[in-house]
Design a protein around this motif. Structure first.
Motif, PDB file in Angstrom:
ATOM      1  N   ASP A  77       0.824  -1.208   0.000  1.00 54.70           N
ATOM      2  CA  ASP A  77       0.000   0.000   0.000  1.00 54.70           C
ATOM      3  C   ASP A  77       0.860   1.261   0.000  1.00 54.70           C
ATOM      4  OD1 ASP A  77      -2.553   1.409   0.212  1.00 54.70           O
ATOM      5  OD2 ASP A  77      -1.941   1.871   2.259  1.00 54.70           O
ATOM      6  N   LEU A  78       1.945   1.245   0.786  1.00 53.09           N
ATOM      7  CA  LEU A  78       2.808   2.426   0.845  1.00 53.09           C
ATOM      8  C   LEU A  78       3.668   2.557  -0.408  1.00 53.09           C
ATOM      9  CD1 LEU A  78       3.860   2.597   4.603  1.00 53.09           C
ATOM     10  CD2 LEU A  78       1.882   3.592   3.434  1.00 53.09           C
ATOM     11  N   ALA A  79       3.978   1.437  -1.062  1.00 51.44           N
ATOM     12  CA  ALA A  79       4.657   1.514  -2.357  1.00 51.44           C
ATOM     13  C   ALA A  79       3.738   2.192  -3.380  1.00 51.44           C
ATOM     14  CB  ALA A  79       5.053   0.126  -2.832  1.00 51.44           C
ATOM     15  N   LYS A  80       2.450   1.891  -3.295  1.00 47.25           N
ATOM     16  CA  LYS A  80       1.466   2.554  -4.162  1.00 47.25           C
ATOM     17  C   LYS A  80       1.384   4.041  -3.818  1.00 47.25           C
ATOM     18  CE  LYS A  80      -3.279   2.184  -5.875  1.00 47.25           C
ATOM     19  NZ  LYS A  80      -4.558   1.438  -5.805  1.00 47.25           N
ATOM     20  N   GLN A  81       1.481   4.375  -2.545  1.00 46.76           N
ATOM     21  CA  GLN A  81       1.504   5.779  -2.121  1.00 46.76           C
ATOM     22  C   GLN A  81       2.649   6.525  -2.799  1.00 46.76           C
ATOM     23  OE1 GLN A  81      -0.622   7.328   0.100  1.00 46.76           O
ATOM     24  NE2 GLN A  81       0.468   9.292   0.202  1.00 46.76           N
ATOM     25  N   VAL A  82       3.826   5.899  -2.802  1.00 43.23           N
ATOM     26  CA  VAL A  82       5.008   6.504  -3.437  1.00 43.23           C
ATOM     27  C   VAL A  82       4.777   6.665  -4.934  1.00 43.23           C
ATOM     28  CG1 VAL A  82       7.460   6.182  -3.964  1.00 43.23           C
ATOM     29  CG2 VAL A  82       6.589   5.610  -1.687  1.00 43.23           C
ATOM     30  N   ALA A  83       4.221   5.629  -5.566  1.00 38.78           N
ATOM     31  CA  ALA A  83       3.976   5.686  -7.010  1.00 38.78           C
ATOM     32  C   ALA A  83       3.001   6.790  -7.379  1.00 38.78           C
ATOM     33  CB  ALA A  83       3.455   4.336  -7.497  1.00 38.78           C
ATOM     34  N   MET A  84       1.968   6.974  -6.565  1.00 43.79           N
ATOM     35  CA  MET A  84       0.918   7.929  -6.897  1.00 43.79           C
ATOM     36  C   MET A  84       1.217   9.358  -6.448  1.00 43.79           C
ATOM     37  SD  MET A  84      -2.515   5.633  -6.250  1.00 43.79           S
ATOM     38  CE  MET A  84      -3.563   6.791  -7.128  1.00 43.79           C
ATOM     39  N   LYS A  85       1.941   9.487  -5.338  1.00 40.82           N
ATOM     40  CA  LYS A  85       2.186  10.825  -4.781  1.00 40.82           C
ATOM     41  C   LYS A  85       3.610  11.332  -5.020  1.00 40.82           C
ATOM     42  CE  LYS A  85      -1.878  11.255  -2.704  1.00 40.82           C
ATOM     43  NZ  LYS A  85      -2.843  12.332  -2.996  1.00 40.82           N
ATOM     44  N   GLY A  86       4.521  10.435  -5.422  1.00 40.97           N
ATOM     45  CA  GLY A  86       5.909  10.833  -5.630  1.00 40.97           C
ATOM     46  C   GLY A  86       6.766  10.522  -4.418  1.00 40.97           C
ATOM     47  N   VAL A  87       8.082  10.585  -4.618  1.00 41.56           N
ATOM     48  CA  VAL A  87       9.022  10.332  -3.526  1.00 41.56           C
ATOM     49  C   VAL A  87       9.077  11.561  -2.626  1.00 41.56           C
ATOM     50  CG1 VAL A  87      11.425   9.851  -2.921  1.00 41.56           C
ATOM     51  CG2 VAL A  87      10.390   8.725  -4.900  1.00 41.56           C
ATOM     52  N   ALA A  88       8.708  11.378  -1.386  1.00 45.93           N
ATOM     53  CA  ALA A  88       8.717  12.492  -0.433  1.00 45.93           C
ATOM     54  C   ALA A  88      10.155  12.887  -0.083  1.00 45.93           C
ATOM     55  CB  ALA A  88       7.962  12.101   0.829  1.00 45.93           C
ATOM     56  N   ALA A  89      10.323  14.118   0.389  1.00 46.32           N
ATOM     57  CA  ALA A  89      11.652  14.620   0.727  1.00 46.32           C
ATOM     58  C   ALA A  89      12.279  13.851   1.891  1.00 46.32           C
ATOM     59  CB  ALA A  89      11.575  16.104   1.055  1.00 46.32           C
ATOM     60  N   SER A  90      11.443  13.264   2.728  1.00 43.15           N
ATOM     61  CA  SER A  90      11.926  12.512   3.887  1.00 43.15           C
ATOM     62  C   SER A  90      10.836  11.547   4.331  1.00 43.15           C
ATOM     63  CB  SER A  90      12.275  13.457   5.043  1.00 43.15           C
ATOM     64  OG  SER A  90      11.099  14.119   5.499  1.00 43.15           O
ATOM     65  N   ALA A  91      11.199  10.630   5.226  1.00 45.97           N
ATOM     66  CA  ALA A  91      10.206   9.705   5.768  1.00 45.97           C
ATOM     67  C   ALA A  91       9.120  10.472   6.519  1.00 45.97           C
ATOM     68  CB  ALA A  91      10.888   8.694   6.684  1.00 45.97           C
ATOM     69  N   GLN A  92       9.514  11.508   7.242  1.00 45.82           N
ATOM     70  CA  GLN A  92       8.542  12.306   7.986  1.00 45.82           C
ATOM     71  C   GLN A  92       7.577  13.011   7.045  1.00 45.82           C
ATOM     72  OE1 GLN A  92       8.019  12.520  11.431  1.00 45.82           O
ATOM     73  NE2 GLN A  92       6.166  13.508  10.625  1.00 45.82           N
ATOM     74  N   ALA A  93       8.116  13.525   5.940  1.00 48.54           N
ATOM     75  CA  ALA A  93       7.250  14.188   4.963  1.00 48.54           C
ATOM     76  C   ALA A  93       6.252  13.198   4.369  1.00 48.54           C
ATOM     77  CB  ALA A  93       8.092  14.812   3.856  1.00 48.54           C
ATOM     78  N   MET A  94       6.687  11.964   4.177  1.00 47.95           N
ATOM     79  CA  MET A  94       5.781  10.968   3.622  1.00 47.95           C
ATOM     80  C   MET A  94       4.630  10.657   4.574  1.00 47.95           C
ATOM     81  SD  MET A  94       6.359   6.987   2.536  1.00 47.95           S
ATOM     82  CE  MET A  94       4.997   6.093   1.764  1.00 47.95           C
ATOM     83  N   VAL A  95       4.938  10.444   5.844  1.00 51.82           N
ATOM     84  CA  VAL A  95       3.872  10.066   6.784  1.00 51.82           C
ATOM     85  C   VAL A  95       2.887  11.206   7.014  1.00 51.82           C
ATOM     86  CG1 VAL A  95       5.316   8.335   7.920  1.00 51.82           C
ATOM     87  CG2 VAL A  95       5.191  10.632   8.890  1.00 51.82           C
ATOM     88  N   ASP A  96       3.294  12.420   6.700  1.00 49.30           N
ATOM     89  CA  ASP A  96       2.395  13.568   6.837  1.00 49.30           C
ATOM     90  C   ASP A  96       1.465  13.731   5.636  1.00 49.30           C
ATOM     91  OD1 ASP A  96       3.403  14.215   9.310  1.00 49.30           O
ATOM     92  OD2 ASP A  96       4.852  15.671   8.551  1.00 49.30           O
ATOM     93  N   GLU A  97       1.716  12.984   4.559  1.00 43.73           N
ATOM     94  CA  GLU A  97       0.885  13.099   3.358  1.00 43.73           C
ATOM     95  C   GLU A  97      -0.517  12.535   3.587  1.00 43.73           C
ATOM     96  OE1 GLU A  97       4.372  12.463  -0.059  1.00 43.73           O
ATOM     97  OE2 GLU A  97       2.961  10.847   0.418  1.00 43.73           O
ATOM     98  N   ALA A  98      -1.456  13.027   2.791  1.00 44.29           N
ATOM     99  CA  ALA A  98      -2.789  12.423   2.771  1.00 44.29           C
ATOM    100  C   ALA A  98      -2.680  11.059   2.110  1.00 44.29           C
ATOM    101  CB  ALA A  98      -3.756  13.309   1.992  1.00 44.29           C
ATOM    102  N   HIS A  99      -3.375  10.083   2.658  1.00 44.84           N
ATOM    103  CA  HIS A  99      -3.328   8.736   2.083  1.00 44.84           C
ATOM    104  C   HIS A  99      -3.945   8.740   0.691  1.00 44.84           C
ATOM    105  CE1 HIS A  99      -4.424   4.440   1.575  1.00 44.84           C
ATOM    106  NE2 HIS A  99      -3.269   4.258   2.179  1.00 44.84           N
ATOM    107  N   HIS A 100      -3.383   7.931  -0.200  1.00 49.00           N
ATOM    108  CA  HIS A 100      -3.792   7.971  -1.607  1.00 49.00           C
ATOM    109  C   HIS A 100      -5.234   7.540  -1.850  1.00 49.00           C
ATOM    110  CE1 HIS A 100      -3.635   3.563  -2.230  1.00 49.00           C
ATOM    111  NE2 HIS A 100      -2.604   3.574  -1.405  1.00 49.00           N
ATOM    112  N   SER A 101      -5.806   6.744  -0.958  1.00 47.89           N
ATOM    113  CA  SER A 101      -7.174   6.267  -1.226  1.00 47.89           C
ATOM    114  C   SER A 101      -8.133   6.365  -0.042  1.00 47.89           C
ATOM    115  CB  SER A 101      -7.132   4.805  -1.704  1.00 47.89           C
ATOM    116  OG  SER A 101      -6.646   3.961  -0.678  1.00 47.89           O
ATOM    117  N   GLN A 102      -7.613   6.489   1.169  1.00 53.74           N
ATOM    118  CA  GLN A 102      -8.493   6.545   2.342  1.00 53.74           C
ATOM    119  C   GLN A 102      -8.733   8.008   2.730  1.00 53.74           C
ATOM    120  OE1 GLN A 102      -7.314   3.905   5.514  1.00 53.74           O
ATOM    121  NE2 GLN A 102      -6.844   2.234   4.107  1.00 53.74           N
ATOM    122  N   ALA A 103      -9.856   8.522   2.326  1.00 52.91           N
ATOM    123  CA  ALA A 103     -10.189   9.937   2.522  1.00 52.91           C
ATOM    124  C   ALA A 103     -10.151  10.323   4.000  1.00 52.91           C
ATOM    125  CB  ALA A 103     -11.567  10.232   1.943  1.00 52.91           C
ATOM    126  N   GLY A 104      -9.557  11.470   4.267  1.00 54.24           N
ATOM    127  CA  GLY A 104      -9.512  11.989   5.629  1.00 54.24           C
ATOM    128  C   GLY A 104      -8.442  11.360   6.502  1.00 54.24           C
TER     129      GLY A 104
END
Length: 288
Positions: A102-129
């Motif tokens: 699921d998180l690999a899909k997050q990377v594919a759809m949202k791009g490579v975040a600047a850091s791990a912290q930046a990634m976890v702060d992103e909105a999830h690609h499919s679970q609204a809210g």
């Protein structure tokens, strides 16, 4: 005076909450009791509980994990992630495996975040809210271990494919140019990279300083094994040693692991593909 009547917490209601959250039966029942039978409130109670567990576990070392891979159906986009946890049993757990994908899909759809912290702060690609952190917290609450994204890779455009070893510890994402999609071939090439660990795609991509260092080693080995022979012969032996090392080290010149009569470069050329780049993650390896 109005009498307060507690909502009945039936097994069916508990099962519904469990199906929606994967939380243990006992936790679901407690959350529903606290929420007086309100499903949405119970879900929020469980989410807050998972976040608290996540915060408590966040300082613990993550020495194990799994590589997650996701490639779009048309092969145009793919993501790879090195997802860490604390122990091998959790790394093999079905929920952790699903989270890595699921998180690999997050990377594919949202791009490579600047850091791990930046990634976890992103909105999830499919679970609204829900944020990625909250998605991870759902699993942390069940598995009771620290879970952290470590490294991410992504390719878009051309042809993208990948492979993860059956134990999940090594994974590869490949990116090719070419008009024809061949996911089976790209998977095989990625599997080859997992097995043979090439240092670069081609000779011109190898660090020149590394080649010079290997040339000096080859010269020293040739001089030692060919004492008394003319200098030009020793030089030729050294160059042959260096050439052999390069053939073994660069992907395009390596014999294909499933058919050593062909090189990887020949295999891709025959399919009308040219390898542009690859990313290889191994859980636990040292990173720059």
């Amino acid at each position: 005076m109005e009498e307060f009547v507690m909502a009945e917490i039936t097994p069916a209601l508990v099962k519904t909450l469990r199906d929606r959250t994967n939380a243990p039966f006992g936790d679901c029942k407690k959350a529903l009791v606290e929420a007086d039978g309100d499903m949405d409130k119970a879900i929020e109670i469980l989410r807050k509980k998972n976040t608290a567990i996540q915060a408590k576990a966040s300082g613990r070392e993550t020495g194990d994990g799994r590589v997650g891979l996701w490639v779009s159906e048309d092969g145009s986009t793919g993501g790879l992630i090195d997802l860490r946890c604390e122990s091998a049993p959790v790394a093999k757990n079905e929920m952790f495996v699903e989270l890595a994908t699921d998180l690999a899909k997050q990377v594919a759809m949202k791009g490579v975040a600047a850091s791990a912290q930046a990634m976890v702060d992103e909105a999830h690609h499919s679970q609204a809210g829900k944020t990625v952190k909250e998605r991870i917290a759902d699993v942390v609450g069940l598995l009771r271990e620290n879970i952290q994204p470590h490294r991410m890779g992504r390719y878009e455009g051309g042809q993208v494919g990948g492979y993860v070893h059956h134990d999940g510890t090594v994974g590869v994402l490949v990116h090719c140019e070419g008009s024809k999609s061949d996911q089976a071939l790209l998977r095989d090439v990625a599997m080859h990279i997992v097995a043979r660990t090439p240092m670069a795609i081609s000779r011109d991509k190898v660090d020149p300083a590394l080649i010079e260092r290997e040339r000096e080693v080859s010269k020293a080995q040739a001089a030692e094994s060919s004492k008394g022979k003319p200098a030009n012969i020793v030089e030729k032996i050294a160059e042959n040693r260096l050439n052999t090392w390069l053939k073994e080290s660069v992907l395009e010149e390596q014999p294909f692991v499933k058919d050593e009569s062909k090189t990887v470069g020949e295999l891709l050329k025959a399919a009308g593909l040219k390898l542009v780049s690859f990313t290889r993650f191994k859980v636990g390896e040292a990173t720059a």
